[in-house]
Design an enzyme around this catalytic site. Structure first.
Site, short mmCIF file in Angstrom:
data_model
loop_
_atom_site.label_atom_id
_atom_site.label_comp_id
_atom_site.label_asym_id
_atom_site.label_seq_id
_atom_site.Cartn_x
_atom_site.Cartn_y
_atom_site.Cartn_z
N ASP A 131 -15.77 -6.43 -20.94
CA ASP A 131 -17.01 -5.89 -22.05
C ASP A 131 -16.42 -6.27 -23.18
O ASP A 131 -16.84 -5.85 -24.25
CB ASP A 131 -16.89 -4.70 -20.97
CG ASP A 131 -17.15 -4.61 -19.92
OD1 ASP A 131 -17.23 -5.38 -19.20
OD2 ASP A 131 -17.18 -3.30 -18.63
N HIS A 165 -17.89 -10.92 -11.39
CA HIS A 165 -16.37 -10.66 -10.31
C HIS A 165 -15.60 -11.93 -11.11
O HIS A 165 -14.77 -12.44 -10.15
CB HIS A 165 -16.94 -10.36 -9.55
CG HIS A 165 -17.27 -9.45 -8.89
ND1 HIS A 165 -16.35 -7.78 -9.71
CD2 HIS A 165 -18.30 -9.04 -8.58
CE1 HIS A 165 -17.66 -6.93 -8.72
NE2 HIS A 165 -18.19 -7.27 -8.81
N THR A 166 -16.12 -12.98 -11.61
CA THR A 166 -14.72 -14.09 -12.08
C THR A 166 -13.74 -13.65 -13.70
O THR A 166 -12.63 -14.34 -13.68
CB THR A 166 -15.82 -15.30 -12.86
OG1 THR A 166 -16.51 -14.39 -13.85
CG2 THR A 166 -16.41 -16.07 -11.99
N ASP A 167 -13.79 -12.08 -14.22
CA ASP A 167 -13.64 -12.58 -15.18
C ASP A 167 -11.54 -11.82 -14.57
O ASP A 167 -11.05 -12.77 -15.50
CB ASP A 167 -13.70 -11.03 -16.64
CG ASP A 167 -13.57 -9.72 -16.08
OD1 ASP A 167 -13.84 -9.66 -14.54
OD2 ASP A 167 -13.94 -8.83 -16.59
N SER A 219 -19.09 14.03 -30.77
CA SER A 219 -19.53 13.04 -30.22
C SER A 219 -21.46 13.50 -29.82
O SER A 219 -21.61 14.50 -29.54
CB SER A 219 -19.59 12.85 -28.56
OG SER A 219 -20.45 12.62 -27.99
N GLU A 239 -7.86 0.12 -22.19
CA GLU A 239 -8.75 1.28 -20.92
C GLU A 239 -7.72 0.57 -19.26
O GLU A 239 -7.14 2.15 -18.45
CB GLU A 239 -9.90 0.44 -20.58
CG GLU A 239 -10.85 1.15 -19.89
CD GLU A 239 -12.71 1.02 -20.11
OE1 GLU A 239 -12.95 0.03 -21.13
OE2 GLU A 239 -13.60 0.78 -18.49
P1 ADP Z 1 -20.89 1.96 -18.99
O1 ADP Z 1 -18.94 1.49 -19.76
O2 ADP Z 1 -20.84 1.13 -17.80
O3 ADP Z 1 -21.05 2.39 -19.74
P2 ADP Z 1 -18.58 3.74 -18.43
O4 ADP Z 1 -17.85 4.78 -16.67
O5 ADP Z 1 -16.60 2.56 -17.86
O6 ADP Z 1 -18.86 3.41 -17.97
O7 ADP Z 1 -18.07 3.97 -19.35
C1 ADP Z 1 -18.33 5.44 -19.84
C2 ADP Z 1 -18.21 6.43 -20.61
O8 ADP Z 1 -17.58 6.16 -21.70
C3 ADP Z 1 -18.34 7.84 -21.30
O9 ADP Z 1 -18.44 8.57 -19.58
C4 ADP Z 1 -17.73 8.68 -21.90
O10 ADP Z 1 -16.44 9.16 -21.68
C5 ADP Z 1 -17.52 7.50 -22.38
N1 ADP Z 1 -18.70 7.48 -23.81
C6 ADP Z 1 -19.10 6.03 -23.73
N2 ADP Z 1 -20.09 6.01 -24.88
C7 ADP Z 1 -20.19 7.11 -25.70
C8 ADP Z 1 -19.76 8.43 -26.22
N3 ADP Z 1 -21.30 7.51 -27.31
N4 ADP Z 1 -19.74 9.14 -27.24
C9 ADP Z 1 -18.29 10.26 -26.00
N5 ADP Z 1 -18.70 8.81 -24.79
C10 ADP Z 1 -18.73 8.25 -24.62
MG MG Z 2 -17.44 1.04 -18.74
#
Ligand code: ADP
Ligand code: MG
Length: 409
Positions: free
Chosen positions: A193, A54-56, A87, A181
């Site tokens: 990230d 929580h610093t970024d 996917s 994002e």
């Molecule tokens: P985190 O980044 O912690 O894994 P997030 O909720 O920020 O979780 O992001 C997850 C989302 O990123 C998924 O719900 C999907 O929409 C997208 N995503 C991640 N990996 C894939 C993949 N391999 N194929 C398609 N979408 C993906």
């Molecule tokens: Mg994420």
């Protein structure tokens, strides 16, 4: 082109399998598909943050490592202003056009939005993009806090980029993906990230200064492994609580800046300044600020402890960070606390804390070589009994950041 995949024995097999998947798409290269030439491959790693939580978004310091859990895209460019991706994780095919891309018209509320967001933001920054057709696969657990979304964005940024066109440095590219994002997907994330996924270095953590978007590498001590334990607990509350924390930090800055000229972010506030202004802050805001101000100092101390191989200091710093996130910032959970408890009792575990935004997700532990399996066994034996949830344990390695693995045409 990054060579971070070198030395990973599964890489060649992954590349072959993903390329075969691409070739198996109906009409992958037929006239109807319009895609031609050899299949190109790009990859981008997930990340785990060692310390600096929580610093970024407070323009502070973070210390993540890119890890060998990765998103891969096999694709062939085509001359249409469109992207079509399948996917392998979700099993569906999605597409979008560059024409009329804008946060106002964004639209599918599906995973392709992360790719479209990156395309929108690259174009908005004046970078050329190209269309392609491809397949995406991933070993980054989704929604666990290891940043599968940032890995998807950074892999997309490489697939979208026009070869030979000037590419901004990793920090600038991360800022472009972050803006996508934030604005297009609508997730109010900081820059850590994307930055970690873009700039990772094998065998190193990255000390990122989120005020100036610059980084330095910090070697991981020989003899220590990185172990990530997933709590399996839902992060339902996360978005709203995350936004509340951000507003609390902003309020702290605003109230302190009324008396202290030049204060623009919590980064500008040290412990002495916080103490002399504490009476101006609501109690909860003071606690949030205290966490951030001290966490920045812990990041610098961790970099020094890593360089010195000072295992005792690492243990204390991780413990202090976890306690601060639990008691001052209030973003831990019973599950995260239990996971850390179990880990620190295992001989050979040097340091352990919650990592990521909190309320669930993962812990990160530094573990002496040879003790990884003992940690895994302890987690598997105890965690489910204590919480009723199924844990996952990943022994990970720090790898290079995103890049092309194989060029196409
Ligand atoms: P985190 O980044 O912690 O894994 P997030 O909720 O920020 O979780 O992001 C997850 C989302 O990123 C998924 O719900 C999907 O929409 C997208 N995503 C991640 N990996 C894939 C993949 N391999 N194929 C398609 N979408 C993906
Ligand atoms: Mg994420």
């Amino acid at each position: 082109m990054s060579d971070g995949h070198r030395g990973n024995p599964s890489t060649a097999a992954r590349a072959v399998a993903l390329t075969a998947r691409f070739e198996a798409l109906p009409g992958a290269r037929g006239a109807g598909a319009g895609a031609s030439g050899p299949v190109a491959l790009v990859r981008a790693p997930g990340r785990v943050n060692l310390i600096g939580e929580h610093t970024d978004y407070n323009e502070g310091l973070v210390l993540p490592a890119a890890i060998d859990r990765e998103v891969w895209i096999a694709f062939a460019p085509w001359d249409r202003p469109e992207v079509e991706l399948t996917s392998a994780v979700f099993g569906d095919t999605r597409s979008f056009s560059f024409k009329g891309l804008s946060p106002e018209t964004r639209g599918t509320k599906s995973w392709i939005d992360y790719v479209a967001a990156t395309a929108w933001s690259m174009r908005d920054a004046g970078l050329p993009v190209r269309g392609f057709r491809g397949v995406i696969d991933s070993t980054v657990p989704i929604g666990s806090g290891l940043s599968s979304s940032a890995a998807l964005e950074m892999a997309s940024s490489w697939a979208l980029a026009v070869p030979g066109a000037p590419r901004p440095d990793a920090g600038a590219m991360a800022a472009i993906a972050q803006r996508g994002e934030n604005r297009y997907v609508g997730v109010n994330c900081g820059i850590m990230d994307q930055f970690a996924s873009a700039a990772g270095r094998a065998g190193h953590a990255l000390l990122i200064d989120c005020r100036i978007n610059q980084f330095k590498t910090a070697p991981m001590p020989a003899g220590l492994s990185l172990v990530v334990c997933e709590t399996g607990s839902s992060r339902k509350l996360e978005a709203s609580a995350y936004n509340t924390r951000r507003s609390e930090c902003e309020l702290g800055v605003k109230l302190i800046a009324e008396r202290e000229p030049g204060v623009k972010a919590l980064r500008d506030i040290d412990e002495a300044m916080l103490e002399r202004n504490r009476d101006r802050l609501p109690e909860v805001v003071a606690r949030r600020c205290e966490h951030v101000v001290r966490e920045d100092a812990r990041v610098m101390a961790t970099v020094a402890a890593l360089a010195d191989g000072d295992l005792e200091a690492l243990g204390q710093l991780f413990a202090a960070s976890h306690a601060s996130l639990r008691d001052l910032y209030e973003v831990s959970s019973a599950e995260l606390d239990a996971m850390v408890d179990i880990a620190v009792a295992v001989p050979g575990v040097v340091a352990s804390r919650m990592t990521g935004a909190g309320f669930g997700g993962c812990t990160v532990s530094l573990v002496k070589h040879g003790a990884e399996e003992a940690l895994r066994d302890a987690v598997l034996a105890q965690y489910q009994k204590r919480t009723g949830l199924e844990p996952r344990v990943y022994i990970v390695a720090a790898v290079d950041g995103a890049g092309g693995v194989k060029q196409g045409a």
